[in-house]
Design a protein around this motif. Sequence first.
Motif, PDB file in Angstrom:
ATOM      1  N   HIS A  30      17.023  52.973  18.513  1.00 46.17           N
ATOM      2  CA  HIS A  30      15.305  52.508  17.517  1.00 46.17           C
ATOM      3  C   HIS A  30      15.225  53.683  16.701  1.00 46.17           C
ATOM      4  O   HIS A  30      14.996  54.926  17.278  1.00 46.17           O
ATOM      5  N   HIS A  32      12.570  54.942  13.472  1.00 46.77           N
ATOM      6  CA  HIS A  32      12.048  54.106  11.681  1.00 46.77           C
ATOM      7  C   HIS A  32      12.335  54.583  10.902  1.00 46.77           C
ATOM      8  O   HIS A  32      12.017  54.864   9.700  1.00 46.77           O
ATOM      9  N   TYR A  52       5.796  65.191  10.020  1.00 45.03           N
ATOM     10  CA  TYR A  52       5.877  64.478  10.786  1.00 45.03           C
ATOM     11  C   TYR A  52       4.325  64.309  11.781  1.00 45.03           C
ATOM     12  O   TYR A  52       3.665  65.333  12.439  1.00 45.03           O
ATOM     13  N   HIS A  53       4.162  63.408  12.661  1.00 47.63           N
ATOM     14  CA  HIS A  53       2.708  63.227  12.905  1.00 47.63           C
ATOM     15  C   HIS A  53       2.639  63.792  14.194  1.00 47.63           C
ATOM     16  O   HIS A  53       1.634  63.971  14.404  1.00 47.63           O
ATOM     17  N   TYR A  54       3.722  63.706  15.099  1.00 50.98           N
ATOM     18  CA  TYR A  54       3.535  64.904  16.229  1.00 50.98           C
ATOM     19  C   TYR A  54       3.491  66.158  15.774  1.00 50.98           C
ATOM     20  O   TYR A  54       2.600  67.094  16.868  1.00 50.98           O
ATOM     21  N   ARG A 175      10.179  43.654  13.737  1.00 47.99           N
ATOM     22  CA  ARG A 175       9.842  44.488  15.045  1.00 47.99           C
ATOM     23  C   ARG A 175       8.081  43.315  14.703  1.00 47.99           C
ATOM     24  O   ARG A 175       7.689  42.606  13.430  1.00 47.99           O
ATOM     25  N   SER A 228       5.564  46.807  20.749  1.00 45.37           N
ATOM     26  CA  SER A 228       5.301  47.446  21.543  1.00 45.37           C
ATOM     27  C   SER A 228       3.631  47.142  21.935  1.00 45.37           C
ATOM     28  O   SER A 228       3.442  46.420  21.177  1.00 45.37           O
ATOM     29  N   MET A 264       8.265  47.580  24.088  1.00 45.37           N
ATOM     30  CA  MET A 264       7.924  48.622  24.580  1.00 45.37           C
ATOM     31  C   MET A 264       6.263  48.764  24.738  1.00 45.37           C
ATOM     32  O   MET A 264       5.290  48.395  24.080  1.00 45.37           O
ATOM     33  N   TRP A 331      11.083  56.768  25.625  1.00 45.86           N
ATOM     34  CA  TRP A 331      10.222  56.730  24.021  1.00 45.86           C
ATOM     35  C   TRP A 331       8.865  57.949  24.283  1.00 45.86           C
ATOM     36  O   TRP A 331       8.046  58.124  24.786  1.00 45.86           O
ATOM     37  N   TRP A 332       8.846  58.087  22.339  1.00 50.49           N
ATOM     38  CA  TRP A 332       7.912  58.803  22.480  1.00 50.49           C
ATOM     39  C   TRP A 332       7.425  60.189  23.456  1.00 50.49           C
ATOM     40  O   TRP A 332       8.040  61.590  22.761  1.00 50.49           O
ATOM     41  N   ASP A 361      14.230  57.643  18.244  1.00 47.17           N
ATOM     42  CA  ASP A 361      12.876  57.696  17.425  1.00 47.17           C
ATOM     43  C   ASP A 361      12.747  58.352  15.838  1.00 47.17           C
ATOM     44  O   ASP A 361      11.587  58.252  15.700  1.00 47.17           O
ATOM     45  N   ARG A 363      11.831  59.302  12.728  1.00 47.90           N
ATOM     46  CA  ARG A 363      10.837  58.422  11.348  1.00 47.90           C
ATOM     47  C   ARG A 363      11.077  59.044  10.186  1.00 47.90           C
ATOM     48  O   ARG A 363      11.891  58.739   9.045  1.00 47.90           O
TER      49      ARG A 363
HETATM   50  O1  RAT Z   1       7.249  57.829  18.099  1.00 45.44           O
HETATM   51  C1  RAT Z   1       6.284  56.787  16.963  1.00 45.44           C
HETATM   52  O2  RAT Z   1       7.344  57.944  15.890  1.00 45.44           O
HETATM   53  C2  RAT Z   1       5.655  56.649  17.151  1.00 45.44           C
HETATM   54  O3  RAT Z   1       4.904  56.773  15.866  1.00 45.44           O
HETATM   55  C3  RAT Z   1       6.031  55.175  16.873  1.00 45.44           C
HETATM   56  O4  RAT Z   1       6.546  54.904  16.232  1.00 45.44           O
HETATM   57  C4  RAT Z   1       6.647  54.142  18.361  1.00 45.44           C
HETATM   58  O5  RAT Z   1       7.254  54.754  18.680  1.00 45.44           O
HETATM   59  C5  RAT Z   1       6.541  52.799  17.983  1.00 45.44           C
HETATM   60  O6  RAT Z   1       8.039  52.440  17.575  1.00 45.44           O
HETATM   61  O7  RAT Z   1       5.918  52.543  17.515  1.00 45.44           O
END
Ligand code: RAT
Length: 415
Positions: A30, A32, A52-54, A175, A228, A264, A331-332, A361, A363
């Motif tokens: 998985h 992105h 990155y959004h994190y 998705r 999700s 998810m 996950w995440w 995950d 991105r």
């Molecule tokens: O981990 C991420 O980047 C989240 O924003 C989501 O993309 C999550 O993993 C998802 O697939 O919904």
Amino acid sequence: METLKQPLTLSEIPAAVNDALGSVPFVDVHTHTFDAAFGSLLLWGLDELLTYHYLAAELFRARRDLSYDAYWAMSKTAQADLIWQELFIQRSPLSEACRGVLTVLSKLGLDSNTADLAPLRAWFKTQTPQGYINTVLKLAGVRKLYMTNDPLDPLERPVWEKGFDRDPRFEGVLRLDSALMNWPAPVPGLKALGYDVEEALSGRTLAEIRRYLNDWCARIRARYTAISLPPTFRYPSQDSAVTLLLAKCVFPVCRERGIPSAMMIGVKKLVNPHLRLAGDSVGKSEIETVEKIALDFPDVRFWITMLARENMHELCIAARKFGNVIPFGCWWFLNNPSLIEEITAMRLETLGLSFVPQHSDARVLDQLIYKWDHSRRVIGPVLARKYADLAATGWQVTGAAIRRDVEALLGREVL
Ligand code: RAT
Ligand code: ZN
């Protein structure tokens, strides 16, 4: 090769596990990221890494005075500069997301001890997307990765419609969030693609959604479908549109096509909408829902990951009851070393090798490097402890067996 068949001593086990984890190329189930044919949808490079959004979420904690609008109005370069200043220069970058950027730079052979990002940016400018994909996959030890594909995305769909030579390392995954969640919101989008759906979930509408799923699974050669879901997701349910759509459309199509249906579960979307992609949160979900689905659809394989740490133990137990439930990834918000360690040990103890320990995950393409490096560093000692426990019983642990097991956990496509 012969030495791989020799029983290992206790002290040889950690190195043998590391050898296997370092040499078996992984399948990342998985991400992105995108095949280079998707052009600007494939994110890579320093500024993408830093924004990155994190990390955006962490910036707003460091700078309580910063207005959301002011940040979102900045150019990507300015956002990256600000994040570098605030999260790396003003304070030590201890969080997992910050550490990740440093791991990427270090693995690329770049020096992160700089206040000025210009020399780093200059290095990234010398890379081409295709060449950089090769570099990143090599450094990450990944041979294949699964994308997250959304035909309702106006930037992504035309690429599929036009067609392109597929890079066999990038697999398609359909998705479903935008097509199925918040019904009837998806109706106009599906209609625009030529599917005769209406708000009422009539037989005709359900048939048209199945046609959408089949058409797009075929077009993108989907290896599985993914959605999700919120913590409130329930099956069975009298009034949930998404439950009905999964049961009447997605599961039957996955069964017919012989592909897994990934769910998810546990995301609370946009609890803080100002944070945009970073605005989602976590909630505890109901394991009975997973159990009832697995029972009612025994011939569908369900890849399940859950976002709340509190759901992880019961997910392992549900998987023990239902062979068609395959837990995958941390996950995440669970993709942190302390949690990966706990979850991986628990899964090995309850499920042996019958789960997928991790996905990245990623991105931003470059994140494959750090996510896999950090996961290997955690999964290695957990596995080594388990083999040491076996060796302590007198069981002969060999390098060949360890390699075979690592292949089963992370090197194969578990479809
Ligand atoms: O981990 C991420 O980047 C989240 O924003 C989501 O993309 C999550 O993993 C998802 O697939 O919904
Ligand atoms: Zn994701």
